[in-house]
Every structure is written in C-alpha cells, then in structure tokens.
Design a protein around this motif. Structure first.
Motif, PDB file in Angstrom:
ATOM      1  N   CYS A  15       0.944  -1.428   0.052  1.00 37.08           N
ATOM      2  CA  CYS A  15      -0.067   0.021   0.087  1.00 37.08           C
ATOM      3  C   CYS A  15       0.775   1.159  -0.172  1.00 37.08           C
ATOM      4  CB  CYS A  15      -0.947   0.067   1.184  1.00 37.08           C
ATOM      5  SG  CYS A  15      -2.071  -1.252   0.988  1.00 37.08           S
ATOM      6  N   TYR A  19       0.908   4.333  -2.563  1.00 35.93           N
ATOM      7  CA  TYR A  19       1.038   5.649  -2.518  1.00 35.93           C
ATOM      8  C   TYR A  19       2.252   6.301  -3.079  1.00 35.93           C
ATOM      9  CZ  TYR A  19      -2.112   4.173   1.269  1.00 35.93           C
ATOM     10  OH  TYR A  19      -2.886   3.409   2.276  1.00 35.93           O
ATOM     11  N   VAL A  31      -7.909   7.416  -0.336  1.00 38.42           N
ATOM     12  CA  VAL A  31      -7.630   6.186   0.356  1.00 38.42           C
ATOM     13  C   VAL A  31      -8.862   5.838   1.232  1.00 38.42           C
ATOM     14  CG1 VAL A  31      -6.075   5.150   2.260  1.00 38.42           C
ATOM     15  CG2 VAL A  31      -5.150   6.723   0.533  1.00 38.42           C
TER      16      VAL A  31
END
Length: 79
Positions: A15, A19, A31
C-alpha cells in the motif's frame, strides 16, 4: 478519468509503495481503510474478488490488486 480510490490497510508495505508511486506520478487518489469501513471490505472481496491490499480502482472496468508500477505508469500517461 474519475477519482482513483486505493483500498488499503494499516502497515501494508505494498500500500505504501502504491501511495509513493501515485504521488511521484502526480496522480490524485483517495484512500479507504479496509479495516475501518466494512462495506469497502465487502466491495473489494465480494464484488471485485480481491484478497490482498491494496486494491486500486480507477473505474468499473479498470482495477487491480497489489503494487503494480506498470499500471500506475499507464495511468500517468492519461493524467
């Protein structure tokens, strides 16, 4: 292109990599924490069929799971 949504969970290495790649490519996104929004978890697992985070949703036909720099590069061409 509509708003990109990244469904993620805390302490997720893939994750964080997603980003960073989206930020680097200057691609805006929002998000959604899968541990905080039960409906989002149901959507990702039941409707989209994914079992790992992150899940990146561009639109109804364009989504993927995991860190995918190739897909982010393709998105960057469209921004």
């Amino acid at each position: 292109m509509g708003e990109i949504t990244v469904y993620s969970k805390p302490s997720c290495v893939q994750c964080t990599a997603t980003y960073r790649a989206l930020d680097s490519a200057k691609i805006p996104y929002r998000v959604v924490d899968l541990t905080q929004v039960p409906a989002a978890l149901e959507y990702v697992t039941d409707e989209l069929g994914y079992g790992q985070a992150p899940v990146v949703v561009v639109d109804d036909q364009n989504h993927w799971s995991g860190f995918r720099p190739d897909m982010i590069s393709e998105l960057a061409k469209r921004v």
